[in-house]
Motif scaffolding. Structure first.
Motif, mmCIF file in Angstrom:
data_model
loop_
_atom_site.group_PDB
_atom_site.id
_atom_site.type_symbol
_atom_site.label_atom_id
_atom_site.label_comp_id
_atom_site.label_asym_id
_atom_site.label_seq_id
_atom_site.Cartn_x
_atom_site.Cartn_y
_atom_site.Cartn_z
ATOM 1 N N TYR A 287 -56.575 -31.744 37.763
ATOM 2 C CA TYR A 287 -55.788 -31.977 36.719
ATOM 3 C C TYR A 287 -56.213 -32.235 35.366
ATOM 4 N N LYS A 288 -55.712 -31.584 34.308
ATOM 5 C CA LYS A 288 -56.132 -32.092 32.822
ATOM 6 C C LYS A 288 -54.846 -32.111 32.173
ATOM 7 N N PRO A 289 -54.805 -32.784 31.191
ATOM 8 C CA PRO A 289 -53.658 -33.203 30.197
ATOM 9 C C PRO A 289 -53.595 -31.776 29.324
ATOM 10 N N GLY A 290 -52.263 -31.159 29.228
ATOM 11 C CA GLY A 290 -52.141 -30.240 28.378
ATOM 12 C C GLY A 290 -51.442 -30.723 27.126
ATOM 13 N N ARG A 291 -50.322 -30.433 26.412
ATOM 14 C CA ARG A 291 -49.787 -30.552 25.259
ATOM 15 C C ARG A 291 -49.058 -31.941 25.523
ATOM 16 N N CYS A 292 -48.839 -32.649 24.447
ATOM 17 C CA CYS A 292 -48.276 -33.730 24.571
ATOM 18 C C CYS A 292 -46.928 -33.660 24.336
ATOM 19 N N LEU A 293 -46.180 -34.274 25.156
ATOM 20 C CA LEU A 293 -44.753 -34.142 25.317
ATOM 21 C C LEU A 293 -43.605 -35.407 24.697
ATOM 22 N N LEU A 294 -44.475 -36.125 23.781
ATOM 23 C CA LEU A 294 -43.925 -37.170 23.291
ATOM 24 C C LEU A 294 -42.827 -36.956 22.285
ATOM 25 N N THR A 295 -42.562 -35.966 21.585
ATOM 26 C CA THR A 295 -41.420 -35.597 20.944
ATOM 27 C C THR A 295 -40.255 -35.116 21.784
ATOM 28 N N ARG B 204 -32.864 -40.398 22.422
ATOM 29 C CA ARG B 204 -32.273 -40.231 20.948
ATOM 30 C C ARG B 204 -32.948 -40.957 19.946
ATOM 31 N N LYS B 205 -34.224 -41.197 19.923
ATOM 32 C CA LYS B 205 -35.058 -41.958 18.885
ATOM 33 C C LYS B 205 -36.051 -40.904 18.414
ATOM 34 N N ASN B 206 -36.708 -41.503 17.310
ATOM 35 C CA ASN B 206 -37.621 -40.710 16.616
ATOM 36 C C ASN B 206 -38.989 -41.388 16.349
ATOM 37 N N GLN B 207 -40.030 -40.782 15.760
ATOM 38 C CA GLN B 207 -41.145 -41.541 15.644
ATOM 39 C C GLN B 207 -41.238 -42.794 14.909
ATOM 40 N N GLN B 208 -40.182 -42.935 13.970
ATOM 41 C CA GLN B 208 -40.217 -44.146 13.216
ATOM 42 C C GLN B 208 -39.767 -45.230 13.957
ATOM 43 N N TRP B 209 -38.745 -44.876 14.948
ATOM 44 C CA TRP B 209 -38.520 -46.229 15.918
ATOM 45 C C TRP B 209 -39.514 -46.434 16.635
ATOM 46 N N LEU B 210 -40.395 -45.537 17.335
ATOM 47 C CA LEU B 210 -41.357 -45.796 18.137
ATOM 48 C C LEU B 210 -42.492 -46.619 17.414
ATOM 49 N N CYS B 211 -42.842 -46.146 16.081
ATOM 50 C CA CYS B 211 -43.544 -47.115 15.227
ATOM 51 C C CYS B 211 -43.410 -48.596 15.084
ATOM 52 N N GLU B 212 -42.147 -48.729 14.741
ATOM 53 C CA GLU B 212 -41.630 -49.989 14.615
ATOM 54 C C GLU B 212 -41.599 -50.904 16.260
ATOM 55 N N GLN B 213 -41.460 -50.019 17.244
ATOM 56 C CA GLN B 213 -41.313 -50.837 18.503
ATOM 57 C C GLN B 213 -42.961 -51.370 18.949
ATOM 58 N N ILE B 214 -43.984 -50.431 18.389
ATOM 59 C CA ILE B 214 -45.049 -50.581 18.768
ATOM 60 C C ILE B 214 -46.194 -51.148 17.999
ATOM 61 N N GLY B 215 -45.894 -51.220 16.569
ATOM 62 C CA GLY B 215 -46.619 -51.340 15.690
ATOM 63 C C GLY B 215 -47.870 -50.525 15.169
ATOM 64 N N ALA C 148 -51.121 -44.820 25.700
ATOM 65 C CA ALA C 148 -50.256 -44.316 26.606
ATOM 66 C C ALA C 148 -49.335 -45.096 27.380
ATOM 67 N N MET C 149 -50.100 -46.282 28.040
ATOM 68 C CA MET C 149 -49.077 -47.185 28.460
ATOM 69 C C MET C 149 -48.061 -47.868 27.803
ATOM 70 N N THR C 150 -48.635 -48.216 26.641
ATOM 71 C CA THR C 150 -47.774 -48.845 25.448
ATOM 72 C C THR C 150 -46.555 -48.159 25.219
ATOM 73 N N ILE C 151 -46.963 -46.815 24.844
ATOM 74 C CA ILE C 151 -45.652 -46.026 24.558
ATOM 75 C C ILE C 151 -44.948 -45.465 25.762
ATOM 76 N N ALA C 152 -45.457 -45.254 26.934
ATOM 77 C CA ALA C 152 -44.534 -45.191 28.075
ATOM 78 C C ALA C 152 -43.825 -46.425 28.123
ATOM 79 N N GLY C 153 -44.095 -47.476 28.043
ATOM 80 C CA GLY C 153 -43.351 -48.752 28.111
ATOM 81 C C GLY C 153 -42.296 -48.776 27.249
ATOM 82 N N ALA C 154 -42.648 -48.413 26.134
ATOM 83 C CA ALA C 154 -41.590 -48.568 24.792
ATOM 84 C C ALA C 154 -40.309 -47.427 25.029
#
Length: 73
Positions: free
Chosen positions: A3-11, A18-29, A50-56
């Motif tokens: 298995y290889k990672p394909g496209r990012c599904l973060l969006t 119901r959150k945006n990238q700005q919210w994520l930035c504030e959560q994880i610095g 990836a662990m940090t973002i997934a946790g957030a």
């Protein structure tokens, strides 16, 4: 099977909660430009990021990328 990672599904994951990238930035610095680079596939997340973002956002790390199945290595 390999298995290889394909496209990012973060969006998609952010829309689901119901959150945006700005919210994520504030959560994880992390900078908005770095988050944007991940979301638009310009850069791939490190394991730790990836662990940090997934946790957030409350998902599994595996949910942040599509999985591409390959029969050969």
């Amino acid at each position: 099977m390999v298995y290889k990672p394909g496209r990012c599904l973060l969006t998609i994951r952010l829309k689901e909660i119901r959150k945006n990238q700005q919210w994520l930035c504030e959560q994880i610095g992390m900078s908005k430009s770095q988050i944007s680079d991940y979301a638009t596939n310009r850069t791939m997340m490190s394991y730790g990021t990836a662990m940090t973002i997934a946790g957030a956002i409350g998902c599994h790390m595996e949910d942040l990328y599509e999985r591409i199945e390959s029969s050969s290595r």
